[in-house]
Design a protein around this motif. Structure first.
Motif, PDB file in Angstrom:
ATOM      1  N   LEU A   1       0.820 -11.695   4.215  1.00 17.58           N
ATOM      2  CA  LEU A   1       0.775 -10.245   4.216  1.00 17.58           C
ATOM      3  C   LEU A   1       0.140  -9.713   5.495  1.00 17.58           C
ATOM      4  N   GLU A   2       0.487  -8.477   5.827  1.00 11.24           N
ATOM      5  CA  GLU A   2      -0.258  -7.711   6.826  1.00 11.24           C
ATOM      6  C   GLU A   2      -1.138  -6.734   6.058  1.00 11.24           C
ATOM      7  N   ILE A   3      -2.460  -6.864   6.225  1.00 10.73           N
ATOM      8  CA  ILE A   3      -3.402  -6.065   5.451  1.00 10.73           C
ATOM      9  C   ILE A   3      -4.156  -5.141   6.400  1.00 10.73           C
ATOM     10  N   PHE A   4      -4.096  -3.835   6.093  1.00  5.63           N
ATOM     11  CA  PHE A   4      -4.732  -2.829   6.934  1.00  5.63           C
ATOM     12  C   PHE A   4      -5.836  -2.143   6.127  1.00  5.63           C
ATOM     13  N   GLU A   5      -7.075  -2.324   6.551  1.00  5.57           N
ATOM     14  CA  GLU A   5      -8.227  -1.760   5.844  1.00  5.57           C
ATOM     15  C   GLU A   5      -8.565  -0.374   6.403  1.00  5.57           C
ATOM     16  N   ASN A   6      -9.288   0.408   5.584  1.00  5.79           N
ATOM     17  CA  ASN A   6      -9.788   1.728   5.996  1.00  5.79           C
ATOM     18  C   ASN A   6      -8.675   2.634   6.518  1.00  5.79           C
ATOM     19  N   ALA A   7      -7.540   2.595   5.850  1.00  2.00           N
ATOM     20  CA  ALA A   7      -6.387   3.381   6.295  1.00  2.00           C
ATOM     21  C   ALA A   7      -6.494   4.827   5.809  1.00  2.00           C
TER      22      ALA A   7
ATOM     23  N   GLU B   1      10.388  -4.871 -10.537  1.00  2.00           N
ATOM     24  CA  GLU B   1      11.544  -4.022 -10.823  1.00  2.00           C
ATOM     25  C   GLU B   1      12.272  -3.710  -9.514  1.00  2.00           C
ATOM     26  N   GLN B   2      11.521  -3.449  -8.456  1.00  6.47           N
ATOM     27  CA  GLN B   2      12.139  -3.242  -7.146  1.00  6.47           C
ATOM     28  C   GLN B   2      12.907  -4.489  -6.699  1.00  6.47           C
ATOM     29  N   LEU B   3      12.295  -5.652  -6.867  1.00 13.34           N
ATOM     30  CA  LEU B   3      12.961  -6.898  -6.491  1.00 13.34           C
ATOM     31  C   LEU B   3      14.212  -7.129  -7.336  1.00 13.34           C
ATOM     32  N   ARG B   4      14.126  -6.849  -8.634  1.00 10.28           N
ATOM     33  CA  ARG B   4      15.271  -7.029  -9.517  1.00 10.28           C
ATOM     34  C   ARG B   4      16.441  -6.158  -9.067  1.00 10.28           C
ATOM     35  N   GLN B   5      16.144  -4.884  -8.780  1.00 14.81           N
ATOM     36  CA  GLN B   5      17.221  -3.986  -8.363  1.00 14.81           C
ATOM     37  C   GLN B   5      17.828  -4.403  -7.029  1.00 14.81           C
ATOM     38  N   ALA B   6      16.969  -4.816  -6.102  1.00 10.36           N
ATOM     39  CA  ALA B   6      17.474  -5.235  -4.793  1.00 10.36           C
ATOM     40  C   ALA B   6      18.392  -6.448  -4.930  1.00 10.36           C
TER      41      ALA B   6
ATOM     42  N   LEU C   1       5.053   4.278   8.277  1.00  9.03           N
ATOM     43  CA  LEU C   1       5.548   3.451   7.177  1.00  9.03           C
ATOM     44  C   LEU C   1       7.069   3.390   7.279  1.00  9.03           C
ATOM     45  N   THR C   2       7.602   2.214   7.538  1.00  9.05           N
ATOM     46  CA  THR C   2       9.047   2.071   7.673  1.00  9.05           C
ATOM     47  C   THR C   2       9.612   0.955   6.791  1.00  9.05           C
ATOM     48  N   GLU C   3       8.745   0.184   6.137  1.00  9.66           N
ATOM     49  CA  GLU C   3       9.208  -0.891   5.264  1.00  9.66           C
ATOM     50  C   GLU C   3       8.388  -0.898   3.991  1.00  9.66           C
ATOM     51  N   SER C   4       8.885  -1.582   2.987  1.00  9.66           N
ATOM     52  CA  SER C   4       8.193  -1.596   1.695  1.00  9.66           C
ATOM     53  C   SER C   4       6.724  -1.969   1.857  1.00  9.66           C
ATOM     54  N   ALA C   5       5.883  -1.239   1.159  1.00  8.23           N
ATOM     55  CA  ALA C   5       4.437  -1.410   1.342  1.00  8.23           C
ATOM     56  C   ALA C   5       3.709  -1.041   0.056  1.00  8.23           C
ATOM     57  N   VAL C   6       2.448  -1.439   0.003  1.00 11.58           N
ATOM     58  CA  VAL C   6       1.549  -1.086  -1.096  1.00 11.58           C
ATOM     59  C   VAL C   6       0.389  -0.301  -0.512  1.00 11.58           C
ATOM     60  N   LEU C   7       0.090   0.830  -1.105  1.00  8.26           N
ATOM     61  CA  LEU C   7      -1.037   1.663  -0.676  1.00  8.26           C
ATOM     62  C   LEU C   7      -2.068   1.671  -1.801  1.00  8.26           C
ATOM     63  N   LEU C   8      -3.250   1.148  -1.542  1.00 10.69           N
ATOM     64  CA  LEU C   8      -4.297   1.056  -2.558  1.00 10.69           C
ATOM     65  C   LEU C   8      -5.307   2.175  -2.350  1.00 10.69           C
TER      66      LEU C   8
ATOM     67  N   ALA D   1       4.484 -12.251  -3.669  1.00 10.36           N
ATOM     68  CA  ALA D   1       5.534 -12.935  -4.436  1.00 10.36           C
ATOM     69  C   ALA D   1       6.814 -12.101  -4.503  1.00 10.36           C
ATOM     70  N   ALA D   2       6.673 -10.774  -4.442  1.00 13.82           N
ATOM     71  CA  ALA D   2       7.834  -9.891  -4.529  1.00 13.82           C
ATOM     72  C   ALA D   2       8.459  -9.608  -3.165  1.00 13.82           C
ATOM     73  N   GLY D   3       7.891 -10.167  -2.109  1.00 13.33           N
ATOM     74  CA  GLY D   3       8.466 -10.004  -0.784  1.00 13.33           C
ATOM     75  C   GLY D   3       8.004  -8.771  -0.033  1.00 13.33           C
ATOM     76  N   ILE D   4       6.981  -8.092  -0.546  1.00 15.93           N
ATOM     77  CA  ILE D   4       6.403  -6.944   0.166  1.00 15.93           C
ATOM     78  C   ILE D   4       5.432  -7.467   1.212  1.00 15.93           C
ATOM     79  N   LYS D   5       5.498  -6.925   2.414  1.00 15.93           N
ATOM     80  CA  LYS D   5       4.734  -7.497   3.528  1.00 15.93           C
ATOM     81  C   LYS D   5       3.470  -6.723   3.890  1.00 15.93           C
ATOM     82  N   GLN D   6       3.446  -5.415   3.625  1.00 15.73           N
ATOM     83  CA  GLN D   6       2.333  -4.591   4.096  1.00 15.73           C
ATOM     84  C   GLN D   6       1.475  -4.079   2.944  1.00 15.73           C
ATOM     85  N   VAL D   7       0.160  -4.138   3.140  1.00 14.10           N
ATOM     86  CA  VAL D   7      -0.797  -3.567   2.184  1.00 14.10           C
ATOM     87  C   VAL D   7      -1.768  -2.691   2.970  1.00 14.10           C
ATOM     88  N   TRP D   8      -1.869  -1.430   2.571  1.00  7.73           N
ATOM     89  CA  TRP D   8      -2.750  -0.463   3.220  1.00  7.73           C
ATOM     90  C   TRP D   8      -3.849  -0.080   2.237  1.00  7.73           C
TER      91      TRP D   8
END
Length: 264
Positions: free
Chosen positions: A169-175, A254-259, A113-120, A138-145
């Motif tokens: 998005l880049e979506i990675f299943e079964n991570a 909130e992350q986008l606002r701060q950035a 993990l080296t860039e902003s991501a979402v882990l579900l 919409a918030a500019g996050i590219k990776q979803v795990w």
């Protein structure tokens, strides 16, 4: 343009399986996109589908005809079905009778993990997963795990809820989320209604990974313990907690606002 009129046609049987069976979608590595918006977005962002399928009557719709014509002009595959057959492959009530068969993207999996991501972590409701994907895109996050217990991102319900966000998005299943968090090269923030630290007090102008958990149980204890920080979204009133998709949207923006606030 080809026409299929028999329920026994092998291609039609394949379509029905993709429309109704998650195992068939996973095994084939294919999904169905239903409706003008998703199909148009795929054409614009990803290119030709494996197949474009329309009902014969739907070709009178200018938007449907334009999309089918665009696929044909690029030498793609287009097949028309009678209304009676098309009904079994669309799960959209009062839809426009247009679907794309697409190969489910399989992006190259990064080692770290080296860039902003979402882990579900076990988010099971397809509507919630789709809404989270939409907010992430919409918030500019590219990776979803996604952990093995998370709803399949390329199911029809998730696709409809995400409204085309899949295609940016880049979506990675079964991570393996615990392994991912252990080796992460950026802060990992686990959301929890019981966290002492408020979201709005956390520095978020750089890349972070967000961990979002199961609708009832939240983020697993293992991931809570591995995360860099635990954060809570503050709220007023008598409601006990936020829906996980609503929580995700607040965190991402909130992350986008701060950035943006810290940009020169």
């Amino acid at each position: 343009m080809k026409t299929v009129s028999s329920r026994d046609n092998p291609f039609y049987k394949e379509l029905k399986a993709l429309a109704t069976n998650s195992q068939a979608r996973r095994k084939a590595g294919r999904s169905l996109l239903d409706g003008v918006h998703l199909c148009q977005s795929w054409l614009d962002l990803r290119g030709l589908p494996a197949h474009c399928v329309v009902s014969e009557d739907a070709l009178a719709n200018p938007e449907v005809a334009a999309i089918a014509g665009r696929v044909e002009a690029a030498r793609g595959h287009v097949t028309a079905l009678p209304e009676a057959l098309f009904g079994a492959i669309s799960q959209v009530e009062h839809g426009v009778n247009l679907v794309f068969v697409v190969d489910t993207p399989a992006p190259v999996v990064p080692k770290l993990l080296t860039e902003s991501a979402v882990l579900l972590d076990g988010v099971q409701d397809p509507g919630n997963v789709g809404s989270i994907l939409r907010s992430a895109g919409a918030a500019g996050i590219k990776q979803v795990w996604c952990s093995p217990g998370t709803a399949f991102c390329w199911s029809p319900k998730v696709l409809r809820a995400a409204m085309g966000a899949h295609f940016v998005l880049e979506i990675f299943e079964n991570a393996d989320l615990p392994a991912l968090v252990r080796d992460a090269k950026l802060p990992v923030l686990a959301t929890s209604g019981y966290a002492a630290e408020c979201l709005y007090d956390v520095e978020l102008s750089g890349p972070v990974a967000w961990v979002l958990g199961h609708e009832g149980q939240g983020v697993s204890d293992e991931l809570l313990n591995l995360a860099s920080r635990r954060v809570a979204v503050p709220h007023a009133g008598q409601v006990e907690s936020l829906n996980v998709a609503a929580c995700a949207a607040v965190c991402f923006f909130e992350q986008l606002r701060q950035a943006r606030h810290r940009q020169p």
